[in-house]
Motif scaffolding. Sequence first.
Motif, PDB file in Angstrom:
ATOM      1  N   TYR A   7     -11.883  -6.368  11.783  1.00 42.69           N
ATOM      2  CA  TYR A   7     -10.575  -6.940  11.419  1.00 42.69           C
ATOM      3  C   TYR A   7      -9.453  -5.936  11.726  1.00 42.69           C
ATOM      4  O   TYR A   7      -8.420  -6.287  12.318  1.00 42.69           O
ATOM      5  CB  TYR A   7     -10.587  -7.310   9.923  1.00 42.69           C
ATOM      6  CG  TYR A   7      -9.224  -7.603   9.361  1.00 42.69           C
ATOM      7  CD1 TYR A   7      -8.666  -8.874   9.467  1.00 42.69           C
ATOM      8  CD2 TYR A   7      -8.474  -6.602   8.733  1.00 42.69           C
ATOM      9  CE1 TYR A   7      -7.393  -9.146   8.959  1.00 42.69           C
ATOM     10  CE2 TYR A   7      -7.210  -6.860   8.236  1.00 42.69           C
ATOM     11  CZ  TYR A   7      -6.671  -8.124   8.353  1.00 42.69           C
ATOM     12  OH  TYR A   7      -5.415  -8.377   7.860  1.00 42.69           O
ATOM     13  N   GLU A  49      -6.799   4.534   7.920  1.00 41.56           N
ATOM     14  CA  GLU A  49      -7.539   3.439   7.270  1.00 41.56           C
ATOM     15  C   GLU A  49      -8.930   3.276   7.892  1.00 41.56           C
ATOM     16  O   GLU A  49      -9.921   3.119   7.177  1.00 41.56           O
ATOM     17  CB  GLU A  49      -6.729   2.133   7.358  1.00 41.56           C
ATOM     18  CG  GLU A  49      -7.261   1.086   6.399  1.00 41.56           C
ATOM     19  CD  GLU A  49      -6.366  -0.142   6.292  1.00 41.56           C
ATOM     20  OE1 GLU A  49      -5.253  -0.156   6.842  1.00 41.56           O
ATOM     21  OE2 GLU A  49      -6.820  -1.106   5.634  1.00 41.56           O
ATOM     22  N   ASP A  66     -14.544  -5.642   8.103  1.00 40.29           N
ATOM     23  CA  ASP A  66     -13.166  -5.156   7.980  1.00 40.29           C
ATOM     24  C   ASP A  66     -12.826  -4.190   9.118  1.00 40.29           C
ATOM     25  O   ASP A  66     -11.674  -4.128   9.553  1.00 40.29           O
ATOM     26  CB  ASP A  66     -12.949  -4.498   6.612  1.00 40.29           C
ATOM     27  CG  ASP A  66     -11.494  -4.590   6.187  1.00 40.29           C
ATOM     28  OD1 ASP A  66     -10.955  -5.721   6.169  1.00 40.29           O
ATOM     29  OD2 ASP A  66     -10.871  -3.548   5.913  1.00 40.29           O
ATOM     30  N   TYR A  78      -3.403  -6.239  -0.503  1.00 38.18           N
ATOM     31  CA  TYR A  78      -4.312  -5.125  -0.769  1.00 38.18           C
ATOM     32  C   TYR A  78      -3.735  -4.171  -1.815  1.00 38.18           C
ATOM     33  O   TYR A  78      -4.460  -3.664  -2.654  1.00 38.18           O
ATOM     34  CB  TYR A  78      -4.669  -4.394   0.540  1.00 38.18           C
ATOM     35  CG  TYR A  78      -6.037  -4.809   1.035  1.00 38.18           C
ATOM     36  CD1 TYR A  78      -6.308  -6.149   1.289  1.00 38.18           C
ATOM     37  CD2 TYR A  78      -7.071  -3.900   1.205  1.00 38.18           C
ATOM     38  CE1 TYR A  78      -7.569  -6.559   1.723  1.00 38.18           C
ATOM     39  CE2 TYR A  78      -8.336  -4.301   1.624  1.00 38.18           C
ATOM     40  CZ  TYR A  78      -8.577  -5.627   1.883  1.00 38.18           C
ATOM     41  OH  TYR A  78      -9.836  -6.027   2.296  1.00 38.18           O
ATOM     42  N   TYR A 105      -6.006   2.286  -1.224  1.00 38.51           N
ATOM     43  CA  TYR A 105      -5.036   1.195  -1.215  1.00 38.51           C
ATOM     44  C   TYR A 105      -4.009   1.263  -2.356  1.00 38.51           C
ATOM     45  O   TYR A 105      -3.097   0.446  -2.407  1.00 38.51           O
ATOM     46  CB  TYR A 105      -5.766  -0.159  -1.181  1.00 38.51           C
ATOM     47  CG  TYR A 105      -6.507  -0.334   0.135  1.00 38.51           C
ATOM     48  CD1 TYR A 105      -5.804  -0.454   1.340  1.00 38.51           C
ATOM     49  CD2 TYR A 105      -7.895  -0.325   0.197  1.00 38.51           C
ATOM     50  CE1 TYR A 105      -6.468  -0.579   2.554  1.00 38.51           C
ATOM     51  CE2 TYR A 105      -8.576  -0.455   1.406  1.00 38.51           C
ATOM     52  CZ  TYR A 105      -7.848  -0.584   2.582  1.00 38.51           C
ATOM     53  OH  TYR A 105      -8.515  -0.700   3.794  1.00 38.51           O
ATOM     54  N   GLU A 139      -6.962 -14.034   3.363  1.00 35.63           N
ATOM     55  CA  GLU A 139      -7.291 -12.840   2.568  1.00 35.63           C
ATOM     56  C   GLU A 139      -8.305 -13.222   1.481  1.00 35.63           C
ATOM     57  O   GLU A 139      -9.286 -12.521   1.258  1.00 35.63           O
ATOM     58  CB  GLU A 139      -6.034 -12.258   1.904  1.00 35.63           C
ATOM     59  CG  GLU A 139      -5.132 -11.467   2.830  1.00 35.63           C
ATOM     60  CD  GLU A 139      -5.753 -10.150   3.286  1.00 35.63           C
ATOM     61  OE1 GLU A 139      -6.525  -9.538   2.536  1.00 35.63           O
ATOM     62  OE2 GLU A 139      -5.480  -9.749   4.424  1.00 35.63           O
TER      63      GLU A 139
HETATM   64  C1  LIG Z   1      -8.875  -8.308   5.356  1.00 39.36           C
HETATM   65  C2  LIG Z   1      -7.958  -7.135   5.115  1.00 39.36           C
HETATM   66  N1  LIG Z   1      -6.666  -7.362   4.792  1.00 39.36           N
HETATM   67  C3  LIG Z   1      -5.847  -6.273   4.609  1.00 39.36           C
HETATM   68  C4  LIG Z   1      -6.290  -4.993   4.705  1.00 39.36           C
HETATM   69  C5  LIG Z   1      -5.411  -3.837   4.431  1.00 39.36           C
HETATM   70  N2  LIG Z   1      -4.961  -3.241   5.613  1.00 39.36           N
HETATM   71  C6  LIG Z   1      -7.619  -4.820   5.049  1.00 39.36           C
HETATM   72  N3  LIG Z   1      -8.182  -3.594   5.181  1.00 39.36           N
HETATM   73  N4  LIG Z   1      -8.480  -5.892   5.231  1.00 39.36           N
END
Ligand SMILES: Cc1ncc(CN)c(N)n1
Length: 219
Positions: free
Chosen positions: A47, A82, A44, A139, A163, A204
């Motif tokens: 990501y 985040e 993540d 999320y 979140y 997702e």
């Molecule tokens: C895969 C993913 N998707 C969404 C989010 C939320 N920003 C996240 N942290 N990671």
Amino acid sequence: MAFSDHLLDIGEDIWAAQKAHPFVTELANGTLDAAAFKHWVKQDYRYLQDYARLFALAGATARDESTMTHLLGVAHQVLETEMDLHREFAADYGISESELESTEKAPTCLAYTNFLVRTAYEGHEAEIAAALYPCMQGYLDIAEHMADLADDEHRYTPFIEMYTGEEFREATEWCRAYVDRCGERYPGQHDAMEDAFLTSAKLEHRFWEMAYTREGWEL
Ligand SMILES: Cc1ncc(CN)c(N)n1
């Protein structure tokens, strides 16, 4: 009907599959295997680097100043707030910053980030808005679902708090309104918006699966 509601309608099954996913239910009750969570943290983090890039690119191409300000603000929020949570989780789980930075993206993470960045470079503003919407609304909804399932505090509570927190909630509400504005302004983009929304939503779902199964590049 607001266009965001229409998108959530067509994505209903994907939302249900995410809520029922064992990564989600086990994180909610605190029983998720630490190895799966560590895999999520590392993937993540990679990501989010591209996710911030997506918001920055969207901000750079937005037509009006207020949209620009907001999108660039979210990019900053991702890189600071985040990703700080991920850095804290990493420290708790003995993952160094250099390990975080150098993590090789798993196939699903690579597919998802490539899709988002390609959409940011090549897509219409409306398509970009639809591609980023599941990352926010998904999320928020999944974390609210986790909060409903969770009885007590546990090691994953900071995830749920991040979140479901005010900052993330406000950013999601803004994205929802942005999708609605794009839906009204660009009726000719509705099909492209649906496709982009569904692709992100499916990725997702795959992302939870990737973390749960510790997906990698094994031959
Ligand atoms: C895969 C993913 N998707 C969404 C989010 C939320 N920003 C996240 N942290 N990671």
